[in-house]
Each structure stands twice: as structure tokens, then as C-alpha cells.
Design an enzyme around this catalytic site. Structure first.
Site, PDB file in Angstrom:
ATOM      1  N   LYS A 188      11.511 -16.088   5.070  1.00 23.30           N
ATOM      2  CA  LYS A 188      10.314 -15.280   4.781  1.00 23.30           C
ATOM      3  C   LYS A 188      10.603 -14.407   3.574  1.00 23.30           C
ATOM      4  O   LYS A 188      11.747 -14.057   3.316  1.00 23.30           O
ATOM      5  CB  LYS A 188       9.988 -14.380   5.974  1.00 23.30           C
TER       6      LYS A 188
ATOM      7  N   ASP B 116       1.032 -15.499   2.984  1.00 23.19           N
ATOM      8  CA  ASP B 116       0.978 -14.678   4.201  1.00 23.19           C
ATOM      9  C   ASP B 116       0.018 -13.533   3.854  1.00 23.19           C
ATOM     10  O   ASP B 116      -0.802 -13.670   2.927  1.00 23.19           O
ATOM     11  CB  ASP B 116       2.380 -14.171   4.589  1.00 23.19           C
TER      12      ASP B 116
HETATM   13  P1  NDP Z   1      -4.790 -11.936   4.829  1.00 20.25           P
HETATM   14  O1  NDP Z   1      -4.155 -11.104   3.806  1.00 20.25           O
HETATM   15  O2  NDP Z   1      -5.655 -13.061   4.433  1.00 20.25           O
HETATM   16  O3  NDP Z   1      -5.621 -11.039   5.851  1.00 20.25           O
HETATM   17  C1  NDP Z   1      -5.017 -10.016   6.559  1.00 20.25           C
HETATM   18  C2  NDP Z   1      -6.063  -9.339   7.422  1.00 20.25           C
HETATM   19  O4  NDP Z   1      -5.409  -8.460   8.319  1.00 20.25           O
HETATM   20  C3  NDP Z   1      -7.023  -8.491   6.624  1.00 20.25           C
HETATM   21  O5  NDP Z   1      -8.273  -8.456   7.266  1.00 20.25           O
HETATM   22  C4  NDP Z   1      -6.343  -7.125   6.647  1.00 20.25           C
HETATM   23  O6  NDP Z   1      -7.217  -6.046   6.445  1.00 20.25           O
HETATM   24  C5  NDP Z   1      -5.797  -7.105   8.042  1.00 20.25           C
HETATM   25  N1  NDP Z   1      -4.614  -6.230   8.061  1.00 20.25           N
HETATM   26  C6  NDP Z   1      -3.489  -6.346   7.322  1.00 20.25           C
HETATM   27  N2  NDP Z   1      -2.639  -5.349   7.556  1.00 20.25           N
HETATM   28  C7  NDP Z   1      -3.237  -4.585   8.487  1.00 20.25           C
HETATM   29  C8  NDP Z   1      -2.848  -3.400   9.150  1.00 20.25           C
HETATM   30  N3  NDP Z   1      -1.670  -2.800   8.896  1.00 20.25           N
HETATM   31  N4  NDP Z   1      -3.718  -2.922  10.072  1.00 20.25           N
HETATM   32  C9  NDP Z   1      -4.901  -3.532  10.319  1.00 20.25           C
HETATM   33  N5  NDP Z   1      -5.316  -4.641   9.707  1.00 20.25           N
HETATM   34  C10 NDP Z   1      -4.494  -5.165   8.822  1.00 20.25           C
HETATM   35  O7  NDP Z   1      -3.584 -12.469   5.745  1.00 20.25           O
HETATM   36  P2  NDP Z   1      -3.556 -13.703   6.763  1.00 20.25           P
HETATM   37  O8  NDP Z   1      -4.867 -13.899   7.398  1.00 20.25           O
HETATM   38  O9  NDP Z   1      -2.913 -14.828   6.078  1.00 20.25           O
HETATM   39  O10 NDP Z   1      -2.492 -13.175   7.836  1.00 20.25           O
HETATM   40  C11 NDP Z   1      -2.876 -12.491   9.015  1.00 20.25           C
HETATM   41  C12 NDP Z   1      -1.759 -12.596  10.037  1.00 20.25           C
HETATM   42  O11 NDP Z   1      -1.510 -13.977  10.330  1.00 20.25           O
HETATM   43  C13 NDP Z   1      -0.406 -12.024   9.599  1.00 20.25           C
HETATM   44  O12 NDP Z   1       0.252 -11.504  10.726  1.00 20.25           O
HETATM   45  C14 NDP Z   1       0.339 -13.262   9.121  1.00 20.25           C
HETATM   46  O13 NDP Z   1       1.737 -13.080   9.168  1.00 20.25           O
HETATM   47  C15 NDP Z   1      -0.131 -14.275  10.135  1.00 20.25           C
HETATM   48  N6  NDP Z   1      -0.011 -15.681   9.769  1.00 20.25           N
HETATM   49  C16 NDP Z   1      -0.563 -16.168   8.618  1.00 20.25           C
HETATM   50  C17 NDP Z   1      -0.450 -17.506   8.317  1.00 20.25           C
HETATM   51  C18 NDP Z   1      -1.096 -18.099   7.116  1.00 20.25           C
HETATM   52  O14 NDP Z   1      -1.019 -19.307   6.962  1.00 20.25           O
HETATM   53  N7  NDP Z   1      -1.742 -17.339   6.252  1.00 20.25           N
HETATM   54  C19 NDP Z   1       0.296 -18.422   9.196  1.00 20.25           C
HETATM   55  C20 NDP Z   1       0.767 -17.833  10.411  1.00 20.25           C
HETATM   56  C21 NDP Z   1       0.621 -16.505  10.661  1.00 20.25           C
HETATM   57  P3  NDP Z   1      -7.229  -5.259   5.036  1.00 20.25           P
HETATM   58  O15 NDP Z   1      -7.901  -6.182   4.080  1.00 20.25           O
HETATM   59  O16 NDP Z   1      -7.954  -4.021   5.300  1.00 20.25           O
HETATM   60  O17 NDP Z   1      -5.773  -5.033   4.680  1.00 20.25           O
HETATM   61  O1  2IT Z   2       3.753 -16.969   9.267  1.00 20.50           O
HETATM   62  C1  2IT Z   2       3.590 -18.120   8.837  1.00 20.50           C
HETATM   63  O2  2IT Z   2       3.870 -19.109   9.521  1.00 20.50           O
HETATM   64  C2  2IT Z   2       3.036 -18.282   7.490  1.00 20.50           C
HETATM   65  N1  2IT Z   2       2.691 -17.297   6.849  1.00 20.50           N
HETATM   66  C3  2IT Z   2       2.908 -19.649   6.898  1.00 20.50           C
HETATM   67  C4  2IT Z   2       4.226 -20.125   6.360  1.00 20.50           C
HETATM   68  C5  2IT Z   2       4.190 -21.399   5.580  1.00 20.50           C
HETATM   69  O3  2IT Z   2       5.252 -21.734   5.038  1.00 20.50           O
HETATM   70  O4  2IT Z   2       3.165 -22.072   5.493  1.00 20.50           O
END
Ligand code: NDP
Ligand code: 2IT
Length: 447
Positions: A128, A168
């Protein structure tokens, strides 16, 4: 030494060696606790010191990221890449840009990624990366200059067969594009070094949707077992980023209703069901706040404070924002309101006390390592397509994703049963993910 005291010794040393990193301690504590029955049955894991090795990253890179903002001022951020474990494949895992990022966050994410990637059945190790850079309010050119500076250092440590980052929080298609361009320029090499690429230059169809779709696919497996229909389901989905948006899209396609979404400022409630087109435009195109949804949907309400979303009555709760966003109080409210399934779209969004409350009250709880593995799974498929110099159709990639999520559900179910904890998918995911990595580490000797 007994299995129990071995685990305690490993945990104590981890806390001593990684002071001030509570998220890493939390993630490790959960996995180590799940492994007690595994160690009791397989003492060779203790003899070959798998646990003390698996909690220690193979490599940690930390670097200065200087860049110039639009006012011609020099800014300095900090960059990280934690290459945690390569027993079953090249390091693989996302990059997070958020002001809260520090080494402990990247370690917790990299540690969990080892087991998540193993669960996908694909050949990917765990890693990561990220930075405390805050993309909010930055111009495209500032984001580009930052990404270029970040990659100028990162490119020395990654490669298609070494370490393959992706997105992420705060890292989506735009950032992956800027980072890919800089990697190619410095290394003079067009290769699948990042996933989540644009479709014209090596990206995979379904990668954008994969985490959210995958989450809903595994929830769908649970629903089939419970004989439930999506038409009867009211869902809340926290966050409004990549994972939240595509989880909502898939729920709506299957006939379910999502009534609430959020961002870090607050949450919206729309009893008619969230209009996803509005959310997509606000968040993906205009980069605005979720509050603005109410300007377009007069019956919807906005409440300040993101954690209040768990007060909304629902059958299915999907935390898709960030770590520790759902605490014990929130879990108790969800349970009281009749919630039957919780699936972690985010990484470690549920506190340990909240997760325990779900287990005790027989709410089906799908931990992130299993439930959000669809994103990295399609990243693995993107790597496969890049190696073959081919691009699959949407239907093929989606069918593979569906199949992977089904297999993950089967394996966490059978691991939980095999170790006498049926229905405990925390234990099931940790054990099933761990076994493959542990066997590989034992076969590869002390490295
Ligand atoms: P984005 O940046 O697209 O969206 C993040 C969302 O979460 C936004 O709505 C943001 O709000 C909110 N957020 C972030 N930080 C905080 C906080 N401290 N408190 C409250 N809300 C918060 O990220 P993703 O959708 O990609 O990721 C979301 C989660 O999913 C994370 O935990 C990530 O690790 C996990 N994840 C993502 C994957 C991927 O493929 N993208 C795969 C697996 C897991 P705001 O805009 O106000 O910051
Ligand atoms: O938390 C996760 O699994 C991710 N943000 C996606 C990682 C990836 O390599 O696609």
C-alpha cells in the site's frame, strides 16, 4: 510456547516496534486473534516463525514530495510505499492521498491487503502507498505536478513484476493517468505498472465499478442463502466516492433501494431512493459536496456530521468511506433498527467493538478483506490482460468478478466452519487468506 503466548509475544513486539500506530495495531490484533485455532492445529506455523515475519513489512519506502502550487509556492508532502509481503505475487495495493495519511495508516492497509489479495485466488502480494497530500480544492495542474513529483521517487521502487499500485481514497482515474505518464517518461517503459488505467491505454473494463459491484455481489450471495429479495431491502451506503457510488448503482440495478449516502461533512437522506445520476455528477464531474444534492431533490434532507448516517433505519448497512467510521454505538442503533447484513466496502470501517456487536446479535457481518476484494480482483484481471496484451469485454470481466466474489464467500464460509466458528466471517476471511500465504512462506524458506 503455547499458541496463545506466541500470539501475545508477536503482538507485544509489534506494538513496541511500531509505536503511535493504533490503526496498524488494530488490524494486526484482529488477524492474530483469528489465528489462535490455526496455530493450535498447525504448530509448524509457530516453528517457522510465520507470524513474526508476516507482521514485519518486507520493505518501507518514505520520501519527500516537493511540488509547486499555482501561486508559485513550494509545497512539501510526505510519500510512502509499504511493500508488505510478496510470498504469493508482486506487491499489489492502492495509493491513498488524504491529509490523515501517515505511516501507521499505510501499514494497516498494506497488512490487510496481504490477506485480501490472497482471498481473490490471484497471484498478488500485499502493499500500500500514499501521501498526506490533500487533493481537495487543488487545481488539475496542482494535482498533476504533485503526482509527477510523487512518481519521480516511487518509480524507482515499482514495476509490473515488482509492485503494482492502484487507486484508493483521493486517487482515481485522473491521478493514475498523471502517475502513469510520469512513470513511462522516466523509466522509458510502457508496462502494466499501475491498475485503474484509462481504457485506451491498458485499463480494464469493470475496474471502475469493481469494488462496489463486488461488495454487492457478495451481499447477494448472503441474501440467496437467507432467501431474501432486493426489492424488500432498504440500504444505507456511507461515503459518496468510487466504492459508494458503484455499490449504490449495483443495488439499484438489482432492485434494492439506497436511502442515504454521505461525505466527510454530513449525510443526505432521500426516502424515494437516492438519485445516483445527481450524486455522480456532483462527485465525479463537479467535485462538489453531498449537501448540494438537496438543491436538486427538494424532498431530500441533509444532516451535518457523517456518523449520523447510521441512525437511518435500514436492512443492509454498507460502510464505504473510511476506517473506524462505524462504532459500537452506531452498531447498536443499526441492530435495534433491524439491520440484517453489514458489508465493509471500506477498509476497517467498523471498530472491533462494533464488529463484535454484529456477531453477538447475529447480524451477518462481511469484513472488508472479503467484501471489498472485488476492486483488487479486477486489478489482478487488468494485470492479466496487460500481460496477454488483450482487452476483455465488460461481460467477461464482470462474470469473472462475480465468480471471484462467489468463491470468496465459499472460502470464508468453509474456513469459519472448519475452525468451529460457523458464520464468523472475520475469522473465516483471516484464516482463509492467511493459510495460502503461510504455506507459500514455509515453502520458500526463511526469507
Ligand atoms: P474516494 O476518494 O473515491 O471516496 C472516499 C469517500 O469517503 C468520500 O465520500 C469521502 O468524503 C469519504 N471519506 C474519506 N475520508 C473520510 C473521513 N475521514 N471521514 C468521513 N468520510 C470520509 O475513495 P474510495 O471510494 O475509493 O474509497 C473508500 C474506501 O474504500 C476506503 O476505505 C478505501 O480504502 C476502500 N477501498 C477502495 C477500493 C477501490 O478500489 N477504490 C478497493 C477496496 C477498498 P470527502 O469527499 O468528504 O472526503
Ligand atoms: O484497498 C484496496 O483493495 C484498493 N484500494 C484497491 C487496490 C488495487 O490494487 O486495486
Amino acid at each position: 510456547m503455547s499458541a496463545k503466548s506466541h500470539i501475545e509475544a508477536v503482538y507485544d513486539q509489534l506494538v513496541r516496534r511500531n509505536p503511535g500506530e493504533p490503526e496498524f495495531h488494530q488490524a494486526a490484533r484482529e488477524v492474530l486473534d483469528s489465528l489462535l485455532p490455526v496455530l493450535e492445529r498447525n504448530p509448524e506455523i509457530i516453528d517457522s516463525a510465520i507470524l513474526p515475519r508476516i507482521v514485519e513489512p518486507e520493505r518501507v519506502v518514505m520520501f519527500r514530495v516537493p511540488w509547486i502550487d499555482d501561486r508559485a509556492k513550494v509545497q512539501v508532502n510526505r510519500g510512502f510505499r509499504v511493500q508488505f509481503n510478496s510470498a504469493i505475487g508482486p506487491y499489489k495495493g492502492g495509493i491513498r492521498f488524504h491529509p490523515s495519511v501517515y505511516l501507521g495508516i499505510i501499514k494497516f492497509l498494506g497488512f490487510e491487503q496481504i490477506f485480501k489479495n490472497s482471498l481473490t485466488g490471484l497471484m498478488m502480494g500485499g502493499g500500500k502507498g500514499g501521501s498526506d497530500f490533500d487533493p481537495k480544492g487543488k487545481s488539475d495542474m496542482e494535482v498533476m505536478r504533485f503526482c509527477q513529483s510523487f512518481m519521480t521517487e516511487l518509480c524507482k521502487h515499482i514495476g509490473a513484476d515488482t509492485d503494482v499500485p492502484a487507486g484508493d481514497i483521493g486517487v482515481g482515474g485522473r491521478e493514475i493517468g498523471y502517475m502513469f505518464g510520469q512513470y513511462k517518461r522516466i523509466r522509458n517503459c510502457f508496462e502494466g505498472v499501475l491498475t485503474g488505467k484509462g481504457l485506451e491505454w491498458g485499463g480494464s473494463l469493470v475496474r471502475t465499478e469493481a469494488t462496489g459491484y463486488g461488495l454487492v455481489y457478495i451481499v447477494d450471495e448472503v441474501m440467496r442463502d437467507m432467501n431474501k429479495n432486493w426489492e424488500d431491502m432498504t440500504c444505507t451506503v456511507s461515503g459518496s466516492g468510487n466504492v459508494a457510488i458503484y455499490a449504490t448503482q449495483k443495488i439499484q440495478q438489482l432492485g434494492g433501494k439506497v436511502v442515504a449516502m454521505s461525505d466527510s461533512n454530513g449525510y443526505i437522506y432521500d426516502a424515494d431512493g437516492i438519485n445516483l445520476q445527481t450524486v455522480k455528477r456532483l462527485k465525479e464531474v463537479e467535485r462538489r459536496r453531498i449537501k448540494d444534492y438537496c438543491d436538486f431533490h427538494k424532498k431530500a434532507t441533509y444532516t451535518e456530521g457523517c456518523n449520523g448516517i447510521w441512525n437511518v433505519k435500514c436492512d443492509i448497512a454498507l460502510p464505504c468511506a473510511t476506517q473506524n467510521e462505524l462504532d459500537e454505538q452506531a452498531a447498536k442503533t443499526l441492530i435495534k433498527n433491524g439491520c440484517i447484513i453489514t458489508g465493509e466496502g471500506a477498509n476497517m470501517p467498523t471498530t472491533p467493538e462494533a464488529a463484535q456487536a454484529f456477531l453477538t446479535n447475529k447480524v451477518v457481518f462481511l469484513p472488508g478483506k472479503a467484501a471489498n476484494a472485488g476492486g483488487v480482483a479486477v486489478s489482478g484481471l487488468e494485470m492479466a490482460q496487460n500481460s496477454q496484451r488483450q482487452s476483455w469485454t465488460f461481460e467477461k470481466a464482470d462474470a469473472e468478478l462475480r465468480n471471484i466474489m462467489r468463491n470468496i464467500y465459499k472460502s470464508i464460509n468453509s474456513a469459519a466452519e472448519a475452525y468451529g466458528m460457523p458464520g464468523n466471517y472475520i475469522a473465516g476471511a483471516n484464516i482463509a487468506g492467511f493459510m495460502k500465504v503461510a504455506k507459500s512462506m514455509m515453502a520458500q524458506g526463511v526469507v
